[in-house]
Design an enzyme around this catalytic site. Sequence first.
Site, mmCIF file in Angstrom:
data_model
loop_
_atom_site.group_PDB
_atom_site.id
_atom_site.type_symbol
_atom_site.label_atom_id
_atom_site.label_comp_id
_atom_site.label_asym_id
_atom_site.label_seq_id
_atom_site.Cartn_x
_atom_site.Cartn_y
_atom_site.Cartn_z
ATOM 1 N N ARG A 1 -3.907 7.357 -1.431
ATOM 2 C CA ARG A 1 -3.092 6.819 -0.433
ATOM 3 C C ARG A 1 -3.679 5.984 0.621
ATOM 4 N NH1 ARG A 1 2.245 11.061 -0.399
ATOM 5 N NH2 ARG A 1 2.657 10.424 -2.000
ATOM 6 N N TYR B 1 3.177 1.111 -4.881
ATOM 7 C CA TYR B 1 2.693 2.179 -5.757
ATOM 8 C C TYR B 1 1.936 3.449 -5.084
ATOM 9 C CZ TYR B 1 -2.124 -0.473 -6.051
ATOM 10 O OH TYR B 1 -3.255 -1.095 -5.609
ATOM 11 N N GLU B 2 1.278 5.166 -4.874
ATOM 12 C CA GLU B 2 1.253 5.977 -4.608
ATOM 13 C C GLU B 2 1.884 6.037 -3.912
ATOM 14 O OE1 GLU B 2 -1.275 7.315 -6.432
ATOM 15 O OE2 GLU B 2 -2.336 6.035 -7.440
ATOM 16 N N GLY B 3 2.845 5.801 -4.395
ATOM 17 C CA GLY B 3 4.197 6.619 -3.241
ATOM 18 C C GLY B 3 5.181 5.209 -1.755
ATOM 19 N N GLN C 1 6.851 7.175 1.971
ATOM 20 C CA GLN C 1 5.728 7.753 3.040
ATOM 21 C C GLN C 1 6.695 8.069 4.466
ATOM 22 O OE1 GLN C 1 2.241 7.722 2.098
ATOM 23 N NE2 GLN C 1 3.106 7.212 0.346
#
Length: 597
Positions: A296, A440-442, A447
């Site tokens: 992230r 992506y990556e959350g 977030q």
Amino acid sequence: MPAYRAPVEDTLFVLNDVLKYKRYDNLPGFADASPDIVEAVLREAGRMAEEVFFPLNQSGDQEGCTRSEDGAVTTPKGFKDAFEQYKEAGWMGLAFDPEYGGQGLPYTLHSAIGEYFSSANMAFAMYPGLTQGAMAAIHVHGSDAQKQKFLPMMVEGRWTGTMNLTEPHCGTDLGLLRTKAVPQEDGSYKIFGQKIFISAGEHDMSENIIHLVLARIEGAPEGTKGISLFIVPKFMVGDDGTLGERNGVVCGSIEEKMGIHANSTCVMNYDDATGYLIGEENKGLRAMFTMMNEARLGVGLQGLSIAEIAYQNAAAYAKDRIQGRALTGPAAPDKKADPIIVHPDVRRNLMTMRAFNEAGRAFLLWAALKSDVAHRAEDASERELSEEMMGLMTPVIKGVLTDKGFEHAVMAQQVFGGHGYIEEHGMSQYVRDARIAMIYEGANGIQALDLVGRKLPANGGRAVQAFFKEVGEFCEENRGDETLSFFTKHLKKGLNDLQAATMWFVQNAMAKPDNAGAGSHDYMHLFGLVALGYMWALQAKTAQEKLADGDDRKAFLEAKLTTARYFMERVMPESSAHLARISAGADSMMELAEEAF
């Protein structure tokens, strides 16, 4: 054709002058990274970014990756050679544990060069980036035998790594995953299932690919409590480290994507694949989040990186393209028109991008130093607080820097006018590449929820109170300084709005959780705004001091002050709008009946 120049001078200013990097010499690895070594590393990284990786960016985007019938993937022309140069230069293990072949240099330095590589070629930089995340997860959660077996070859760059989370029916809600792990008599597991959106899932640049795969052991609890993490190598690895037969994992297809075409984003099929449990049973998410948190931060860096290269090209174009006359009269009377940089609206775009980039770079390096303290300091309480601060800032860095990175790639495209919509000039690729970083990556909405729902109340809000205290004390200490009062006044107003928003959540979110969800996006951006404003206040203070001392970088430092003033006057006032939207609550957002949509 676009161009790129690594912002080495600005990185050095932030590290040496603003953050006073040398004061961390007491931490392991920092003594080996003296200022002259840091500068040499940055300049060499900048050279490789400009001369090796950047020239492959447009061609890689146009060519993309190709998959053969047996599932093998070929990367674009030049990528394999570029990766070989990356590997030979030792970049993969720059900040990694020397016990496994790394150089043990600060993570801060790793982050600084990561910006250059991602600006030059984001799709290429993802291959080593995913590997470094996998290395971190194995290093923290793997057994001694697993670390000895896999890490040296990954650090060397001969083997690469991936993370396998998402499935066709589940992304953020990993409790729904169906990939199955069946225990075997020898202690290994057989993995069955399918994963999608796997970056660098299959390619031709390394001898082996070490997949980290989330799966549920047969009989494990449902939901996230029953998820385990497994090491699944593409080729089996013998006890002596030699490669054996092909494992039961294959690329079923390459995703057809909007951007990052040169990165092989794969559908990965696991059929009777051999895997090895990493960490404890049913504790896979905890192990994977070691990799996720690092990823992230890397994605936040991607947002900055794309914004930087887009800005560089927009500024060059604005100085070259002639169109119309300045409102104050001809600026170039010897030409038929003036360069468009004379127009206030073009300046608005350029100054907004520049102000974000220079503050974003400082914010990332400031956070990277917190990470180094968290992992290297002797004092346990210092490590713990820095770890908490990193946890607090991770969703802010990921969410804000990628939202703004995309927004500013579009802004740069706008400066080009119609030419920005034409592939030749490269702006379209930056817009397309930047878009994925928000997802992506959350996804960034997650977030924001993570920030409000988990990170704010963690340990009684200790990290957020520490941040408020740090910024508040800076404002108070410099309030009486006439050269800084302009900056501290605006920063204090933003901080007051952030504290008011935090208190509003305390008073209104417990009884009505939708209030937290409705305000989370604005809160994340309000937090980012104050953090970036703090970075500008620190840079302004440093620039003032350097000018007073007769520093010979006069033009550079004066430009810093001008950009800092722009941020405080034109960007920081957005804090009031964020607070107003947060304070409005969730009623109008949630009231409309579902069938009305």
